[in-house]
Scaffold this active site. Structure first.
Site, PDB file in Angstrom:
ATOM      1  N   GLY A 136      81.345  58.432  52.438  1.00 15.84           N
ATOM      2  CA  GLY A 136      80.328  59.373  52.891  1.00 15.84           C
ATOM      3  C   GLY A 136      79.231  58.622  53.608  1.00 15.84           C
ATOM      4  N   CYS A 176      84.006  57.987  61.061  1.00 16.82           N
ATOM      5  CA  CYS A 176      83.159  56.826  60.784  1.00 16.82           C
ATOM      6  C   CYS A 176      83.490  55.693  61.749  1.00 16.82           C
ATOM      7  CB  CYS A 176      83.256  56.396  59.329  1.00 16.82           C
ATOM      8  SG  CYS A 176      84.923  56.335  58.724  1.00 16.82           S
ATOM      9  N   GLY A 195      75.652  56.778  49.659  1.00 14.12           N
ATOM     10  CA  GLY A 195      76.274  55.595  49.055  1.00 14.12           C
ATOM     11  C   GLY A 195      75.268  54.776  48.257  1.00 14.12           C
ATOM     12  N   LYS A 208      86.231  64.852  43.469  1.00 16.05           N
ATOM     13  CA  LYS A 208      85.175  65.781  43.908  1.00 16.05           C
ATOM     14  C   LYS A 208      85.233  65.784  45.441  1.00 16.05           C
ATOM     15  CE  LYS A 208      81.503  66.621  45.355  1.00 16.05           C
ATOM     16  NZ  LYS A 208      81.322  67.433  46.594  1.00 16.05           N
ATOM     17  N   GLU A 212      73.690  56.394  63.091  1.00 10.94           N
ATOM     18  CA  GLU A 212      74.948  57.149  63.152  1.00 10.94           C
ATOM     19  C   GLU A 212      74.648  58.609  63.470  1.00 10.94           C
ATOM     20  OE1 GLU A 212      77.353  57.558  59.531  1.00 10.94           O
ATOM     21  OE2 GLU A 212      79.099  57.100  60.769  1.00 10.94           O
ATOM     22  N   GLU A 250      82.684  53.408  51.168  1.00 10.98           N
ATOM     23  CA  GLU A 250      83.112  53.391  52.559  1.00 10.98           C
ATOM     24  C   GLU A 250      82.118  54.268  53.306  1.00 10.98           C
ATOM     25  OE1 GLU A 250      85.471  51.435  53.716  1.00 10.98           O
ATOM     26  OE2 GLU A 250      84.472  52.167  55.505  1.00 10.98           O
TER      27      GLU A 250
END
Ligand code: ADP
Length: 485
Positions: A211, A267, A216, A158, A369, A233
């Protein structure tokens, strides 16, 4: 069946690149059923043969590298050199995992009993659900699919809704390389629909997800009812430390590449720079000048340094952090606003490379972030203070230190709480044959790439073969029993 369609839009221009099915839970069912049926044969294909298919895939990626990189500049927006790097990473990963077809090493060890043999082997798990983001639209699918496939699993992918065209090309090339029908399947569409249905599907025992931290957590909870294996991750809030003995010019180069490359949408982006006060002024002056020299424009133009952000929502989010930083009392040194494309004056989601000075480690711009071209300078007075500031965030993906003192470098390698540490380089630049992943809330302990990736996509099976011809009981028949003598 699919509940309509959605469009892929070029972030540099707003041009519509294609229309894709918005997959529903029923589409996910269909894809999983195909993957489950294909698993029965794929798991029996000798691993070296599966590896050969990956070698062919690597060769096809090489042959189509320019085409894929060009498409990436259009669909995702990163600049040409970086897009080529993204494809190259997939090429490297495919060769590496292709080679695993002739390794996939297990263990043998002596038994405590006579005439008995023991070994452990890696077994495929079944159907892997792979959910990927848009920022490395060819590399990240390769990190997940090539190890999954060489280990003998089948896959339902996906991809992110922002980069469906690249995902389709990726899978077409896998099929051209010889991956049999049903072994790799794609469902397009939205995370809360297709993604969630995949995570909850009872015939998908492994989920590998890259993501945001928030998604997550949602994925982990949704997968918990069926005790699935979940590989995550997630985000980062990566810091570069610049010590008083650093080569400041080299550090500035590393910061520019790590903070503004891919428009900060990595990331591993360096969104914090922790600077010893004795070089702070010098570094700040040079960094601001370097940031202001960067040219914004579409990724496909040779002279572009920084491409657009992925979409309007990303632009709004990045700008909201500029406001937050100002409100918190950090000093906006440059950037801090949306910009027009400087190539041809056209539209697109451009944001000026942004540097905040005088930030404190606890500020939101230094904790959360941002996923854009924004970095915050944090002054410190010592190595110990620098490490404490670097470690003061919830994430633990990448870190870096610029220093010429070998003792400090080794202390940093030991004490920085991250899955990856660079010495005298920025926070990005992972190679495919070392593990990739983070500590703390960047993940859940798993790693991609390198040998470590195999642990996500296999289960260990321990096998005992007794060729003594009699019943031998471990822990009982081999014991010295002084009392019985
Ligand atoms: P980003 O901020 O990078 O877009 P997301 O975590 O939102 O990160 O998205 C990463 C991937 O996860 C995308 O493919 C997205 O469609 C998918 N996704 C989003 N929400 C969910 C969900 N609830 N369940 C499963 N997948 C999801």
């Amino acid at each position: 069946m699919a509940t309509g369609t959605f469009e892929s839009v070029a972030p540099a221009t707003g041009e519509v690149l294609g229309s894709f099915p918005r997959s529903s839970a029923a589409d996910v069912d269909g894809a999983v059923a195909k993957a489950k049926a294909a698993f029965e044969d794929w798991r029996l294909v000798p691993a070296p043969e599966r590896g050969n298919i990956l070698f062919r895939f690597a060769e096809l990626l090489r042959a189509h590298k320019d085409e894929l990189a060009d498409l990436m500049t259009r669909e995702m927006g990163k600049v040409k050199a970086e897009a080529g790097g993204d494809v190259q990473e997939a090429i490297d990963m495919s060769y590496y995992m292709g080679g695993e077809g002739r390794r996939l090493f297990g263990h043998t060890t002596p038994s405590e009993l006579r005439d008995k043999f023991m070994m452990s082997v890696r077994m495929p798990v079944g159907v892997v659900g792979a959910i990927t983001p848009w920022n490395f639209p060819i590399a990240i699918p390769s990190w997940k699919l090539t190890p999954a496939l060489v280990c003998g699993n089948t896959v339902v992918l996906k991809p992110a809704e922002d980069t469906p065209l690249l995902a389709d090309r990726f899978v077409q090339l896998l099929e051209e390389a010889g991956v049999p029908d049903g072994v790799v399947n794609v469902v397009h569409g939205y995370g809360e629909e297709a993604g969630d249905a995949l995570v909850r599907h009872p015939d998908v025992p492994v989920i590998t997800f890259t993501g945001s931290r928030e998604t997550g957590i949602a994925v982990t909870k949704a997968a918990a009812d069926l005790l699935k294996h979940v590989h995550l991750e997630l985000g980062g809030k990566n810091a570069i430390i610049v010590m008083d003995d650093a080569d400041v010019d080299l550090a500035v180069n590393g910061i520019v590449w790590s903070a503004f490359g891919t428009s900060g949408q990595r990331c591993t982006a360096a969104s914090r720079v922790i600077v010893h006060r004795s070089v702070y002024h010098d570094l700040q002056t040079k960094l601001v000048a370097a940031a202001e020299r960067l040219k914004l424009g579409p990724g496909w133009e040779d002279e572009t340094d920084v491409g657009p952000l992925i979409n309007r929502a990303a632009l709004d989010k990045v700008h909201s952090y500029t406001e937050i930083g100002k409100d918190e009392g950090a000093k906006l040194l440059t950037g801090g606003e949306a910009a027009a494309n400087e190539g041809d004056g056209g539209g697109g989601f451009y944001y000026r490379p942004t540097v905040f000075g005088d930030a404190q480690p606890g500020m939101r711009i230094a904790q959360e972030e941002i996923f854009g071209p924004t970095t915050a300078l944090i002054p410190v007075d010592s190595f110990e203070e620098a490490v404490a500031a670097a470690n003061s965030v919830r994430y633990g993906l990448s870190s870096s230190i610029f220093t010429r003192d070998v003792n400090r470098a080794f202390r940093a390698m030991r004490d920085l709480q991250s899955g990856i540490t660079y010495v005298n380089a920025g926070t990005t630049g992972a190679e495919v044959h070392l593990p990739f992943g983070g500590t703390k809330e960047t993940g859940n302990g798993h790693r991609e790439a390198g040998q470590a990736a195999l642990d996500v996509f296999t289960e260990w099976k321990s096998i005992y073969v007794d060729y003594s011809g009699k019943l031998q009981r471990a822990q009982i028949d081999n014991q010295e029993r002084p009392a019985a003598r």
